[in-house]
Design an enzyme around this catalytic site. Structure first.
Site, PDB file in Angstrom:
ATOM      1  N   ASP B  25     -20.488 -19.039 -13.256  1.00  0.00           N
ATOM      2  CA  ASP B  25     -20.400 -18.252 -12.037  1.00  0.00           C
ATOM      3  C   ASP B  25     -19.362 -18.939 -11.158  1.00  0.00           C
ATOM      4  OD1 ASP B  25     -20.651 -17.008  -9.616  1.00  0.00           O
ATOM      5  OD2 ASP B  25     -22.787 -17.466  -9.326  1.00  0.00           O
ATOM      6  N   LYS B  87     -11.265 -18.263  -4.168  1.00  0.00           N
ATOM      7  CA  LYS B  87     -11.523 -16.977  -4.814  1.00  0.00           C
ATOM      8  C   LYS B  87     -10.963 -15.813  -3.996  1.00  0.00           C
ATOM      9  CE  LYS B  87     -15.510 -14.610  -6.899  1.00  0.00           C
ATOM     10  NZ  LYS B  87     -16.966 -14.745  -7.104  1.00  0.00           N
ATOM     11  N   GLU B 186     -20.700  -9.669 -11.702  1.00  0.00           N
ATOM     12  CA  GLU B 186     -21.800 -10.487 -11.175  1.00  0.00           C
ATOM     13  C   GLU B 186     -23.121  -9.726 -11.046  1.00  0.00           C
ATOM     14  OE1 GLU B 186     -19.799 -12.142  -7.780  1.00  0.00           O
ATOM     15  OE2 GLU B 186     -18.552 -13.394  -9.076  1.00  0.00           O
ATOM     16  N   ASP B 208     -25.420  -7.632  -3.974  1.00  0.00           N
ATOM     17  CA  ASP B 208     -24.874  -8.984  -4.174  1.00  0.00           C
ATOM     18  C   ASP B 208     -23.920  -9.333  -3.039  1.00  0.00           C
ATOM     19  OD1 ASP B 208     -23.694 -11.313  -5.003  1.00  0.00           O
ATOM     20  OD2 ASP B 208     -23.056 -10.587  -6.960  1.00  0.00           O
TER      21      ASP B 208
END
Lengths: 173, 627
Positions: B25, B87, B186, B208
């Site tokens: 992850d 990210k 994800e 999420d």
């Protein structure tokens, strides 16, 4: 190449059992999906993507009534064009009125509620044309197929309207 | 959390070779690595027992970069060289970065590449290289813990990541020397971990809300099939944004103007993060702002005040929630469970507003930080062939529509959002000048009608079109989106069947040559021979090809092939077997290609057979499934 009905081993018909279609779709993907070929050679991975994509296309085409009708007419050599030719005056007037209602939604007191109401109205039209398709395909004469052709065109109009309504929803929220 | 035991009864794991695979992850704030051991997925800890690796990298002039906690500790004292939340920069261009609200403390350099570089004391680095450092740290952790090299990994990405962001993530994994089995969305990863544990069936909403991104996915779970019905989100909205509004409030309340230094800003930002976290437990927090140890302001922040600050941002997540329901063709009443994932869902206000939207309380009993990595580990274990969940099937979708530029700056959609992948679509083009041998197709991603409002992915330049009069050539361009959600384009002139050469000019990605150069650099840093690495890669592929072929021949060789075909394949495979043992990458590559040609027809027949076999006897299985 097998046609979509043969691929799922289903009779060529407008009436498709959605549960059976879904079960067969999953069974086929269990065998060809790229996740099953991750450690295979590049060649098998390529083939798996092609087949899985074809099965996805076929599933989509048979699941959705408009696409299924378009595909059936295509199989019978009567592909539907996008033009409005052959549509009756009454239908076109109705469409204009529906468009006016859509354009007025942002000015409504509660735009989101108005939009929900409008979508429900569109969905009634959708059901009506799907029923027409069901009965015309059941007869399946030259005359009834040309009626089905017109119903497909009407459904395309409704579908376009629905897409625009959902786009409007994105902007409103 | 306890996950169900999944190893098959009566079959000890020693009976078959266990392949080492991991799920990663790669998060905005923290990253994790997990693996399946003895049928149980678990996240792996570092030497100090920490599972979460802060996604931070610090560069210095002479040493190799620091990652994780050690790097994060430097973020206030060395903000220019400590990269956080990288990210958010993946697959982004300079213009995007300038447009964003992030207060970034580093300097960017826009060289001739479409990928911006960050200027650090350790040299200019792209976000892809920074991410590769984080992945390398996790790879080392896993290999140390498991005692051998990882054979393959699944790396997770936000479901709403576009093509450029996905490609950038894949490039980072490649740079870190990882064999990437799959990019996994994800929320889908979370659904796998949760679904297998609870053995639930029905329609699920996975909400999420992470450090830098927001995803909402609607899935249907049915007998081991995880079918994503729709996904929506915002790839530039996350907990970081909550922290920024709190930091800005802190600056304003303490009377400091916004032009404070980077070090001071990072310090205040840390305070804001802590205040947010503490307010999940208590109703009010005391805050004090100091400059060079001298207090300049003291005050409090209550939970009510916090909610006022962050409400507009949380409400921004509800529009995608509504859209996902619409696209999935379901209503709130159809949702059986709402699963909360990502650190930001710890905030009580997020749970409250999400609960209000769905009219039911979200599920919060699972660890929102680890579930994605655990799901990725389970998927990696299946994909690598540790046969614990043979009949699991994941059907995911493309999050954003793909289109091409047409006359007048308009976008024509080729593949619509929320179409199940993999998918291919063909579109025909023609030439508009006599003798034209090249054309360019501009591919965009997004929902809007105008080119300027969508995201440019790439320009595909088609060459070698046979010269004909204007309008006579029929160029069939095929767009293919694979199971990772990545686009590729091929083109063919259909009257002459001439294959056009397609040159890709990514708008925000690395070109192949750049990746090659970075790979070489990273290898030379690791004092490893480039050629040796190439040879090893080709040998792995050769082994894979030969292994698959042997198995295929064993089961179908005699039934699907003539004697003549069999002997041709045998010849080509013995050439490859020999080439494999000579240490020359080019020779192995050519032998693989030759064998590939020879076996193409065989592979196609096998696939057809497999499809045919899948549906024979279906009446029996359907009877069982429907009853």
């Amino acid at each position: 190449m097998q046609n979509y009905f043969e691929l799922f081993d289903l009779p060529v018909s407008f009436d498709v059992d959605p549960d059976m279609l879904a079960v067969r779709y999953r069974t086929l993907q269990q065998h060809v999906h790229p996740d099953k070929y991750v450690t295979s050679s590049a060649q098998e991975r390529r083939l798996s993507i092609q087949h899985a994509a074809h099965i996805n296309d076929a599933f989509e085409a048979l699941k959705n009534p408009l696409k299924r009708a378009q595909y059936l007419l295509e199989l019978k050599g009567m592909a539907v064009n996008e033009s409005g030719a052959g549509l009756d005056h009454g239908f076109l007037m109705e469409q204009m009125e529906l468009r006016e209602t859509l354009e007025a939604i942002p000015e409504a007191e509660d735009p989101l509620a108005a939009l929900d109401h409008f979508l429900a109205e569109i969905s009634n039209y959708e059901k009506e044309f799907v029923e027409t398709l069901r009965s015309q395909f059941a007869v399946s004469t030259e005359e009834s197929l040309s009626q089905a052709n017109i119903a497909v065109k009407k459904l395309q109009f409704i579908n376009k309207l629905k897409e625009e309504t959902i786009e409007l929803e994105d902007q409103l929220y | 959390m306890a996950l169900i035991q999944i190893s098959e009864p009566g079959q000890s794991s020693a009976e078959q070779k266990h392949h080492l695979a991991a799920g990663i992850d790669l998060g905005t704030t923290n990253s994790l690595v997990a693996t399946v051991r003895d049928g149980q997925p678990e996240t792996l800890a570092d030497a100090d027992g920490h599972h979460l690796l802060p996604s931070a990298v610090q560069y210095s002039p002479d040493a190799s970069p620091l990652t994780g906690r050690a790097a994060k500790d430097k973020s206030s004292v060395d903000p220019q060289n400590t990269i956080l939340s990288v990210k958010r920069l993946m697959g982004r261009g300079m213009a995007d970065i300038e447009k964003s609200n992030d207060r970034l403390s580093y300097q960017f350099i826009n060289e001739d590449s479409t990928v911006p570089r960050i200027k650090t004391a350790g040299g200019n680095v792209s976000p892809i290289e920074v991410s590769a450092e984080i992945l390398t740290a996790l790879k080392k952790r896993a290999e140390k813990e498991l005692g051998d090299e990882l054979e393959g990994v699944v790396v997770t990405v936000p479901a709403y990541f576009d093509d450029a962001q996905r490609q950038a993530t894949k490039d980072a994994a490649k740079l870190a020397g990882l064999n990437i089995l799959r990019l996994l969305n994800e929320p889908t990863a979370a659904a796998i971990a949760y679904g297998l544990e609870s053995q639930s069936e029905g329609v699920y909403a996975i909400y999420d809300f992470g450090g830098g991104t927001f995803d909402i996915s609607i899935l249907r779970l049915n007998r081991g099939v995880f079918e994503v019905l729709a996904t929506a989100g915002d790839s530039a909205l996350g907990g970081d944004d909550l922290d920024h509004v709190i930091t800005d409030w802190l600056i304003e309340s303490s009377g400091l103007n916004k032009e404070i230094g980077q070090n001071q800003y990072r310090e205040l930002w840390h305070q804001a993060c802590q205040a947010k976290e503490r307010l999940s437990q208590q109703d009010v927090v005391e805050l004090s702002v100091k400059i060079e140890a001298a207090p300049v302001w003291q005050g409090t922040l209550s939970r009510t005040q916090l909610n006022e600050l962050i409400d507009p941002l949380i409400r921004k997540t509800l529009a995608p929630c509504r859209r996902a329901l619409r696209d999935a063709g379901v209503t709130v009443e159809d949702i059986d469970e709402i699963v909360m994932v990502g650190g930001s869902t710890r905030a009580p206000r997020v749970r409250e507003l999400v609960g209000e939207f769905y009219g039911k309380n979200p599920l919060v009993s699972i660890d929102p930080d680890r579930i994605v990595a655990l799901g990725a580990a389970i998927q990696a274990d299946i994909l690598i062939g540790n046969k614990s969940h043979e009949d699991i099937l994941l059907l995911d979708v493309i999050p954003l529509s793909l289109g091409i530029e047409t006359m007048g700056g308009l976008v024509e959609k080729v593949i619509r959002r929320n179409t199940t992948i993999p998918i291919t679509r063909a579109q025909e083009f023609t030439t508009f000048k006599d003798g034209q041998t090249a054309m360019s197709v501009h591919v965009l991603q997004g929902e809007r009608e105008l080119v300027v409002d969508c995201r440019s992915l790439a320009k595909f330049e088609l060459h070698d079109i046979p010269p004909m009069v204007a309008g006579a050539a029929r160029i069939r361009v095929t767009f293919q989106v694979d199971a990772d959600g990545l686009l590729s384009v091929t083109a063919q002139e259909t009257t002459t069947h001439a294959e056009s050469h397609v040159e890709v000019k990514p708008s925000y990605g690395l070109e192949d040559a750049e990746i090659e150069r970075m790979l070489k650099d990273s290898i030379s840093h690791a004092s490893e021979d480039v050629e040796a690495r190439n040879v090893r890669e080709q040998q792995v592929e050769a082994d894979r090809v030969l292994f698959a072929l042997d198995a295929a021949l064993q089961s179908d060789g005699n039934t699907l092939l003539t004697k003549e075909e069999l002997s041709k394949i045998a010849d080509a495979s013995s050439v490859l077997r020999q080439a494999r043992n000579e240490s020359n990458a080019a020779t192995i590559k050519k032998a693989i290609k030759d064998l590939d040609k020879e076996t193409m027809e065989f592979a196609a027949r096998r696939m057809d057979k497999s499809i045919h076999k899948a549906l024979t006897g279906h009446s029996v299985t359907e009877f069982n499934e429907e009853n």
